[in-house]
Design an enzyme around this catalytic site. Structure first.
Site, mmCIF file in Angstrom:
data_model
loop_
_atom_site.group_PDB
_atom_site.id
_atom_site.type_symbol
_atom_site.label_atom_id
_atom_site.label_comp_id
_atom_site.label_asym_id
_atom_site.label_seq_id
_atom_site.Cartn_x
_atom_site.Cartn_y
_atom_site.Cartn_z
ATOM 1 N N CYS A 143 0.791 -1.188 0.116
ATOM 2 C CA CYS A 143 0.080 -0.049 -0.057
ATOM 3 C C CYS A 143 0.927 1.245 -0.003
ATOM 4 O O CYS A 143 2.225 1.109 0.075
ATOM 5 C CB CYS A 143 -0.968 -0.010 1.207
ATOM 6 N N CYS B 217 -1.886 1.268 -4.148
ATOM 7 C CA CYS B 217 -0.658 1.811 -4.507
ATOM 8 C C CYS B 217 -0.534 2.313 -5.829
ATOM 9 O O CYS B 217 0.402 3.018 -6.357
ATOM 10 C CB CYS B 217 0.478 0.949 -4.049
ATOM 11 N N CYS C 246 3.718 -0.021 -8.287
ATOM 12 C CA CYS C 246 4.123 -1.192 -8.059
ATOM 13 C C CYS C 246 4.699 -1.661 -9.479
ATOM 14 O O CYS C 246 3.918 -1.849 -10.379
ATOM 15 C CB CYS C 246 2.932 -2.235 -7.629
#
Length: 138
Positions: A13, A87, A91
């Site tokens: 996150c 996120c 990522c």
């Protein structure tokens, strides 16, 4: 999988101070050493959210010693399953990994009362994940 007998999961996150910490703690608590568990954040906070620590203490899991960690390419590469929780596009994506995106409310800036339902949603999702990763052991 990284080890034929031991799957690995990375929870991501933004701040690694709430949702991903709770998810990692539940999976570690429920799976023990049967699953390798990591958590990280794209912009980690200085400390884990105190309301999250308190909410997890209510269910008998102490995460007060945890610290937010920065998301690294190496952590993603070393994981079989990458679970993101808000996120966004930060990522890194690698072929051969399983990616899941869990839409959960962000506990940042909220009290324990608001964190409890988020915690309970995460626990429910972890139970399901555990059944997928270790079907013969549940």
């Amino acid at each position: 999988m990284s080890d034929a007998t031991k799957p690995s999961v990375l929870f991501v996150c933004v701040h690694n101070a709430g949702r991903s910490q709770m998810a990692a703690a539940f999976l570690t608590h429920l799976a023990g050493d049967r699953i390798e568990v990591r958590s990280a954040g794209s912009a980690p906070a200085d400390t884990v959210n105190p309301a999250v620590v308190a909410a997890m203490n209510e269910v008998g899991i102490d995460i007060s010693a945890q610290t937010p960690k920065v998301l690294t390419t190496e952590a993603v590469q070393a994981s079989d399953v990458v679970i993101t929780m808000g996120c966004g596009d930060t990522c890194p994506v690698f072929p051969g990994k399983q990616y899941l995106d869990w839409t959960l409310e962000d506990p940042a800036g909220q009290g324990v009362e608001a964190v409890r339902p988020i915690r309970d949603q995460i626990e429910s999702r972890i139970q399901g994940l555990l059944g997928e990763l270790l079907p013969e052991q549940n």
